[in-house]
Design an enzyme around this catalytic site. Structure first.
Site, mmCIF file in Angstrom:
data_model
loop_
_atom_site.group_PDB
_atom_site.id
_atom_site.type_symbol
_atom_site.label_atom_id
_atom_site.label_comp_id
_atom_site.label_asym_id
_atom_site.label_seq_id
_atom_site.Cartn_x
_atom_site.Cartn_y
_atom_site.Cartn_z
ATOM 1 N N HIS A 149 5.737 50.038 -2.177
ATOM 2 C CA HIS A 149 5.566 50.422 -0.770
ATOM 3 C C HIS A 149 4.105 50.431 -0.381
ATOM 4 O O HIS A 149 3.203 50.469 -1.214
ATOM 5 C CB HIS A 149 6.193 51.794 -0.512
ATOM 6 C CG HIS A 149 5.319 52.954 -0.891
ATOM 7 N ND1 HIS A 149 4.496 53.597 0.012
ATOM 8 C CD2 HIS A 149 5.124 53.580 -2.083
ATOM 9 C CE1 HIS A 149 3.846 54.584 -0.601
ATOM 10 N NE2 HIS A 149 4.214 54.588 -1.874
ATOM 11 N N CYS A 150 3.885 50.398 0.936
ATOM 12 C CA CYS A 150 2.557 50.616 1.504
ATOM 13 C C CYS A 150 2.746 51.571 2.681
ATOM 14 O O CYS A 150 3.343 52.632 2.506
ATOM 15 C CB CYS A 150 1.891 49.304 1.883
ATOM 16 S SG CYS A 150 2.865 48.203 2.930
ATOM 17 N N ALA A 151 2.257 51.244 3.856
ATOM 18 C CA ALA A 151 2.441 52.109 5.022
ATOM 19 C C ALA A 151 3.674 51.674 5.820
ATOM 20 O O ALA A 151 4.629 52.425 5.985
ATOM 21 C CB ALA A 151 1.189 52.105 5.901
#
Length: 256
Positions: A149-151
Site C-alpha cells: 500500500h501507499c496513500a
C-alpha cells in the site's frame, strides 16, 4: 475484480485470478490497498484472520509515516511491517501532489514532457530501485498474504504491483486493467485523503482528472521499461533481482 470490502479503506483488492502463462495468479497471496491508517477493529480482524495478511509493505515516505502516526495493523504482532519509500527522503513529500513524485520535476519534464505521470513512475525506479526490489522480495518471502500500500493505492502501489505481475507472466493488458480498476473507487479515495491533514492540501493542488488512473499511463510506463531497459525482468536483473528471486515470486503468486 476481487474487491475486499472494508469499513475504513476503499481501494483494497486481491490480485488472484489473473491469467499468467498456462495458469492464473493465486488468491490470498498479494493484496493491494490504499492507506491503512483508519482501519476499524473489524477491518483488522478481516485482513489478518480471513485474508491471512502476514506482511505489510508500506511504500509511503518517512514524512507521511510520521505525519499519519501508527496504523492499527501495526499493533498486530503476527504482522511484519516493512517501510520501503519509493521517493527520495526529502522533507515531508507525499505522492498525491505531482511535485512529490520526484525530487527534480524539471528533470522529469525534460525527459518526457508528453507523459509526465509515466515519467514520474520511471522516477520511482531511478530514485529508489532498492525499495522496488525489496518490495518484490518481501512479497515472495511473505509466509502468508502480502499487502502492498501507499496513500491512494494507485501510483506507488500501482508500479510495484505492475512489476510483480509482469515478472510472473501476467499479460500486459491484464496489468493495465488492474491499474485502471482503481478508477472505480477514485472519488472515495480522494475523499479519504482529503480528510487527512497530511494529504488534504495536495489533493486539490492539481486538476481532479489528473488523479485518474488512465490506461495510457501504465501502458507508457511499461513500454518505456521495454525501450530503455529491455523490460521488467531485465530491469530487475540489473538491480539484483535474480532468476532465483523470480522463481520464488512465481512460486508465491502462481498456481502450480
Amino acid at each position: 475484480m476481487r474487491w475486499i470490502k472494508l469499513e475504513n479503506a476503499v481501494n483494497v483488492r486481491d490480485l488472484g485470478g489473473l491469467p499468467a502463462g498456462d495458469g492464473v495468479t493465486r488468491t490470498g497471496r498479494l493484496v493491494r490497498s490504499d492507506n491503512l491508517q483508519d482501519l476499524s477493529p473489524a477491518d483488522v480482524t478481516r485482513l489478518v484472520e480471513e485474508i491471512g495478511v502476514t506482511t505489510v509493505i508500506d511504500l509511503r515516505s518517512s514524512g507521511e509515516v510520521r505525519s499519519e502516526g501508527p496504523a492499527p495493523l501495526q499493533a498486530v504482532t503476527s504482522v511484519e511491517h516493512l517501510h520501503l519509500s519509493l521517493i527520495p527522503e526529502v522533507g515531508a513529500m507525499t505522492d498525491v501532489a505531482k511535485d512529490a513524485l520526484a525530487v527534480n520535476r524539471e528533470r522529469v519534464l525534460k525527459r518526457s514532457p508528453d507523459d509526465v505521470a509515466g515519467a514520474f513512475y520511471i522516477g520511482y525506479l531511478d530514485d529508489r530501485p532498492e525499495s522496488v526490489v525489496g518490495a518484490l522480495r518481501a512479497v515472495a518471502e511473505a509466509p502468508g498474504t502480502a499487502l502492498v500500500h501507499c496513500a491512494a493505492g494507485k501510483d506507488r502501489t500501482g508500479v510495484v504491483v505492475a512489476m510483480a505481475l509482469t515478472a510472473v507472466g501476467v499479460p500486459r493488458e491484464e496489468v493495465v486493467a488492474d491499474y485502471v480498476a482503481t478508477g472505480e473507487r477514485i472519488e472515495l479515495i480522494l475523499d479519504r485523503l482529503r480528510s487527512s491533514p497530511t494529504y488534504a492540501k495536495d489533493i486539490d493542488n492539481v486538476p481532479a482528472h489528473e488523479h485518474d488512473p488512465r490506461p495510457e499511463i501504465m501502458s507508457r510506463f511499461l513500454a518505456r521499461l521495454d525501450e530503455e531497459h529491455g523490460g521488467v525482468l531485465a530491469w530487475l536483473a540489473d538491480h539484483g533481482f535474480t532468476t532465483s528471486d523470480v522463481d520464488r515470486l512465481k512460486a508465491k503468486l502462481l498456481d502450480a
